[in-house]
Write an enzyme that holds these catalytic residues in place. Structure first.
Site, PDB file in Angstrom:
ATOM      1  N   GLU A  66      10.209   5.141 -18.210  1.00  0.00           N
ATOM      2  CA  GLU A  66       9.110   5.845 -18.860  1.00  0.00           C
ATOM      3  C   GLU A  66       8.852   5.307 -20.265  1.00  0.00           C
ATOM      4  OE1 GLU A  66      10.474   9.826 -18.521  1.00  0.00           O
ATOM      5  OE2 GLU A  66      10.112   9.922 -16.348  1.00  0.00           O
ATOM      6  N   LYS A 112      19.697  17.233 -13.245  1.00  0.00           N
ATOM      7  CA  LYS A 112      18.536  16.368 -13.007  1.00  0.00           C
ATOM      8  C   LYS A 112      18.628  15.112 -13.867  1.00  0.00           C
ATOM      9  CE  LYS A 112      13.536  16.740 -12.333  1.00  0.00           C
ATOM     10  NZ  LYS A 112      12.998  15.622 -13.122  1.00  0.00           N
ATOM     11  N   HIS A 135       0.832  -1.211   0.000  1.00  0.00           N
ATOM     12  CA  HIS A 135       0.000   0.000   0.000  1.00  0.00           C
ATOM     13  C   HIS A 135       0.871   1.268   0.000  1.00  0.00           C
ATOM     14  CE1 HIS A 135      -3.560  -2.457   1.066  1.00  0.00           C
ATOM     15  NE2 HIS A 135      -2.702  -3.115   1.827  1.00  0.00           N
ATOM     16  N   SER A 153      16.669  17.234 -17.848  1.00  0.00           N
ATOM     17  CA  SER A 153      15.869  18.457 -17.927  1.00  0.00           C
ATOM     18  C   SER A 153      16.588  19.497 -18.761  1.00  0.00           C
ATOM     19  CB  SER A 153      15.614  19.004 -16.518  1.00  0.00           C
ATOM     20  OG  SER A 153      14.978  20.269 -16.579  1.00  0.00           O
TER      21      SER A 153
END
Length: 467
Positions: free
Chosen positions: A328, A321, A185, A315
């Site tokens: 993805e 970053k 969870h 980025s």
């Protein structure tokens, strides 16, 4: 069969750069829909069928040996990679795939006639009468569907699935003794090892491969010989079995004749099931990609336990970053596969009476799913799994502060006392060990012994073994 060649057929004489004929040209004019065309593996399957059919027709004395030789040689030239530009038709055409079947017939016909003319042979091959002899689009097209799906699954999808599993197996071995926090969870749960986590992903992939192997058993059964509606009209006795034998030899795959050719022509249940297995693989991969990017989130304000490869700048505005780009990309591929499976499900449920008329849609989507997963698994294995490392200091900190580990001690110290330790640790923002000592439940040494004994018992329950 022998016909004089009194004229130079328009279909292969008007433009030497275009080997197709009238039916292909009409399709180009009437179906200018989208950029999607059939992949090379599918065209190869159709051409392989034409070659096998010509050989069987010759053996049945339906096709002149010289004409059969010209057709077979033309097919061989195409199969060796020549003339790929001669198959330009859109996927979005008639639902039986007749236009693409005729495109292949016409190109083979032109090449074969050119060969005969070069030999000054007084014969003329016809795209329908000879190249398409003993066949119909209604049995040829679904046969090519099964062949191309079987070939892509066996030779490409499984290869890269094995590659991914090998990379995961290496990390499972590297990380097998590193204790971490389990989470359910999205909340802290019982401890386990990093090897346990990776073993679960490997097992899910193996279940998907088993599903694919099971569904492939039916994909190997072909519709050829059923002709237009499944009763084999205009085909000699045993034609389908003989063609399947030749196709099995050329592909080294166990192709056989479908036992009910009526069903083979009117339905696509088999590829629907195979698409479901492909979707199962996509589901396992999506779960894995999401877990990777969750555990790699950070580096300061996320889980920050896994260090994903910094393959490229993440980025255009935030210096330094790093994003989970491989996760993805794989995730997007999996969603595309889910969408393709829905289209396949709708297509397989449609069609009327003796023919499914959604076959181009079905095969386009299924081959795209297989190709996308094949490439995505290779990319993820090479550019994500292989370079994966761990932030062991963060992992150790999280393990130390994990309150759910008290569950392992509850059988020995009792549920109520265990709950009091958790409450005390949470209230004071201290470890379970510190809370247990503070409540005079045990000494630091006794706590360590309790934890050590509990972890030994936990390790004894690890059953994943070798995958």
């Amino acid at each position: 069969m022998k016909k004089k060649n009194p004229h130079k057929e328009e279909s292969f004489r008007q433009n030497p750069d275009k080997l197709w004929g009238t039916q292909t040209q009409l399709c180009l004019e009437h179906f200018r829909i989208g950029p999607q065309v059939f992949p090379a593996c599918f065209i190869k399957a159709l051409v392989s069928i034409k070659r096998a059919c010509a050989e069987v027709n010759e053996s049945c004395q339906l096709l002149d040996s010289e004409c059969a030789e010209a057709i077979v040689n033309s097919c061989n030239d195409i199969l060796e990679g020549a003339y790929s530009e001669q198959f330009p038709l859109s996927v979005w055409q008639t639902g039986s795939g007749t236009q693409t079947n005729m495109n292949v017939n016409e190109v083979i016909c032109t090449l074969a006639n050119n060969m005969l003319l070069a030999k000054h042979c007084d014969l003329l091959i016809h795209a329908n009468d000879h190249v398409n002899m003993s066949q119909s689009s209604n049995d040829v097209f679904p046969t090519a569907m099964h062949i191309s799906v079987a070939e892509m699954t066996q030779q490409k999808l499984f290869k890269n699935l094995t590659h991914l599993d090998q990379e995961l197996a290496a990390k499972q071995e590297d990380f097998k003794e590193i204790l971490t926090v389990g989470r359910t969870h999205l909340m802290d749960a019982l401890p386990l090892t990093m090897g346990d986590i990776i073993s679960a992903h490997r097992a899910q992939l193996s279940y998907a491969q088993k599903a694919l192997n099971d569904s492939l058993k039916e994909v190997y059964f072909l519709a050829i010989g059923g002709t237009a509606v499944g009763n084999g009209a205009n085909a000699p006795a045993g034609f389908g079995t003989m063609v399947c034998r030749r196709l099995s030899e050329s592909y080294t795959l166990p192709f056989k004749l479908q036992d009910n050719l009526f069903a083979a022509v009117c339905g696509e249940d088999v590829l629907l099931r195979h698409s479901g297995a492909v979707k199962q693989l996509a589901a396992a991969l999506l779960k894995m990609a999401n877990d990777f990017r969750l555990l790699g989130s950070g580096p300061r304000c996320g889980f920050n336990e896994w260090r994903l490869s910094a393959n490229e700048a993440g980025s255009s505005i935030m210096p330094g970053k790093v994003n989970p780009t491989q996760c993805e990309a794989l995730s997007m591929v999996c969603l595309q596969v889910f969408g393709n499976d829905l289209s396949i499900s709708l297509g397989a449920s449609q069609g009327q009476l003796q023919l499914n008329t959604y076959r181009p849609l079905i095969i386009h989507n299924l081959l795209e799913s297989i190709a996308l997963l094949t490439d995505a698994m290779d990319s993820f294995a090479t550019h994500c799994v292989r370079g994966l490392s761990l932030n062991e200091s963060q992992i150790a900190k999280n393990v130390k502060m994990n309150l759910s580990a008290i569950t392992l001690l509850a059988p020995k110290i009792g549920y109520d006392q265990a709950a009091e330790i958790v409450k005390a640790a949470l209230a004071a923002d201290i470890t379970l060990a510190e809370a247990a000592v503070k409540l005079n439940v045990c000494s630091p040494y006794e706590w360590q012994q309790l934890i050590a004994d509990a972890m030994k018992g936990l390790a004894a329950h690890n059953q994943y073994g070798e995958l």
